[in-house]
Design a protein around this motif. Sequence first.
Motif, PDB file in Angstrom:
ATOM      1  N   TRP A 122      -0.922   0.486  -0.423  1.00 33.39           N
ATOM      2  CA  TRP A 122      -1.377  -0.745  -1.072  1.00 33.39           C
ATOM      3  C   TRP A 122      -2.806  -0.531  -1.530  1.00 33.39           C
ATOM      4  O   TRP A 122      -3.665  -0.288  -0.683  1.00 33.39           O
ATOM      5  CB  TRP A 122      -1.313  -1.913  -0.098  1.00 33.39           C
ATOM      6  N   PRO A 123      -3.068  -0.580  -2.824  1.00 31.64           N
ATOM      7  CA  PRO A 123      -2.119  -0.804  -3.912  1.00 31.64           C
ATOM      8  C   PRO A 123      -1.148   0.367  -4.065  1.00 31.64           C
ATOM      9  O   PRO A 123      -1.493   1.503  -3.774  1.00 31.64           O
ATOM     10  CB  PRO A 123      -3.016  -0.916  -5.145  1.00 31.64           C
TER      11      PRO A 123
ATOM     12  N   ASP B 193      -4.749  -8.297  -3.208  1.00 31.51           N
ATOM     13  CA  ASP B 193      -5.309  -7.516  -2.099  1.00 31.51           C
ATOM     14  C   ASP B 193      -4.679  -7.942  -0.776  1.00 31.51           C
ATOM     15  O   ASP B 193      -3.867  -8.876  -0.725  1.00 31.51           O
ATOM     16  CB  ASP B 193      -6.831  -7.681  -2.045  1.00 31.51           C
ATOM     17  N   ARG B 194      -5.079  -7.267   0.279  1.00 31.55           N
ATOM     18  CA  ARG B 194      -4.539  -7.550   1.607  1.00 31.55           C
ATOM     19  C   ARG B 194      -4.893  -8.963   2.063  1.00 31.55           C
ATOM     20  O   ARG B 194      -4.101  -9.622   2.754  1.00 31.55           O
ATOM     21  CB  ARG B 194      -5.082  -6.533   2.615  1.00 31.55           C
TER      22      ARG B 194
ATOM     23  N   ASP C  65      -0.596  -1.210  -8.160  1.00 33.55           N
ATOM     24  CA  ASP C  65      -1.686  -0.287  -8.462  1.00 33.55           C
ATOM     25  C   ASP C  65      -1.890  -0.188  -9.975  1.00 33.55           C
ATOM     26  O   ASP C  65      -1.622   0.854 -10.593  1.00 33.55           O
ATOM     27  CB  ASP C  65      -1.387   1.090  -7.866  1.00 33.55           C
TER      28      ASP C  65
ATOM     29  N   ARG D  44      -6.317 -11.660  -9.567  1.00 36.23           N
ATOM     30  CA  ARG D  44      -7.568 -12.209  -9.030  1.00 36.23           C
ATOM     31  C   ARG D  44      -7.913 -13.542  -9.698  1.00 36.23           C
ATOM     32  O   ARG D  44      -8.557 -14.402  -9.085  1.00 36.23           O
ATOM     33  CB  ARG D  44      -8.706 -11.215  -9.210  1.00 36.23           C
TER      34      ARG D  44
ATOM     35  N   ILE E 231      -4.046  -6.261 -11.275  1.00 40.35           N
ATOM     36  CA  ILE E 231      -4.985  -6.699 -10.241  1.00 40.35           C
ATOM     37  C   ILE E 231      -5.971  -7.711 -10.806  1.00 40.35           C
ATOM     38  O   ILE E 231      -6.256  -8.751 -10.186  1.00 40.35           O
ATOM     39  CB  ILE E 231      -5.743  -5.487  -9.656  1.00 40.35           C
TER      40      ILE E 231
ATOM     41  N   VAL F 185       1.011  -5.248  -3.460  1.00 42.54           N
ATOM     42  CA  VAL F 185      -0.241  -5.114  -4.201  1.00 42.54           C
ATOM     43  C   VAL F 185      -0.022  -4.005  -5.222  1.00 42.54           C
ATOM     44  O   VAL F 185       0.077  -2.833  -4.851  1.00 42.54           O
ATOM     45  CB  VAL F 185      -1.421  -4.752  -3.280  1.00 42.54           C
TER      46      VAL F 185
END
Length: 225
Positions: free
Chosen positions: A94-95, A71-72, A125, A134, A130, A123
């Motif tokens: 982004w994504p 993420d940002r 998609d 994380r 993702i 980022v």
Amino acid sequence: MPAIHDTADPASLLEGVRAARTAIAAGRCIVMPTDTVYGIAADAFSHAAVAGLLYAKGRDRGFPPPVLVADRHMATALAERIPPEIEPLLEAHWPGPLTVIVRAQPSLTWDLGDTGGTVALRVPDHPIAIGLLRETGPLAVSSANLHGMPAPTEAAAAAEMLGDGVAVVLDAGTVGDAGAATQPGAQNGSTILDCSTDGVVRIVRQGVLPRETIAAALGELLVDG
């Protein structure tokens, strides 16, 4: 050959993500899906792991890998500064298939290769990418192909090319859009912008995000060459 996990099966997905997380923690490389192509990934903060990634691809330090983030917030922690001029692009893509080269946070203790103090951030998609990011934090990720070969959109092609250079392959079926890179010289990967010089943005690699889209957002900030 590396272990291949079919992420369409919930049990295999769980096992595969666990195996991928373990491999990354041990300094090994994995193959993961993104929204554009399959990528070879390693812990961005492990010098040995990044060196292993480059070796697996047949590249040297002159080809530093981009860093994928979830993420940002994660991107901001790695960058010395995100230029405000590119905020509209980040908000929209982004994504997505947009990689931006910015000045890296100088306090970071990593070695991605000959970066000149910059880092290429994206980022992706893709939900599996993702989710993994994380759990692992930033990953050095390059297309999962040998240098000079096409970037794979199928996990099996990546596994065949990289072989024992990777420990785990997360197979999410076909990724990307084979017809997306329609501009002359375009590739199926993300479009890479060099935003490391104040007031100037250059396209380093034309990918699936069209130049027209970038030019509409940046105007005179986008220069050729």
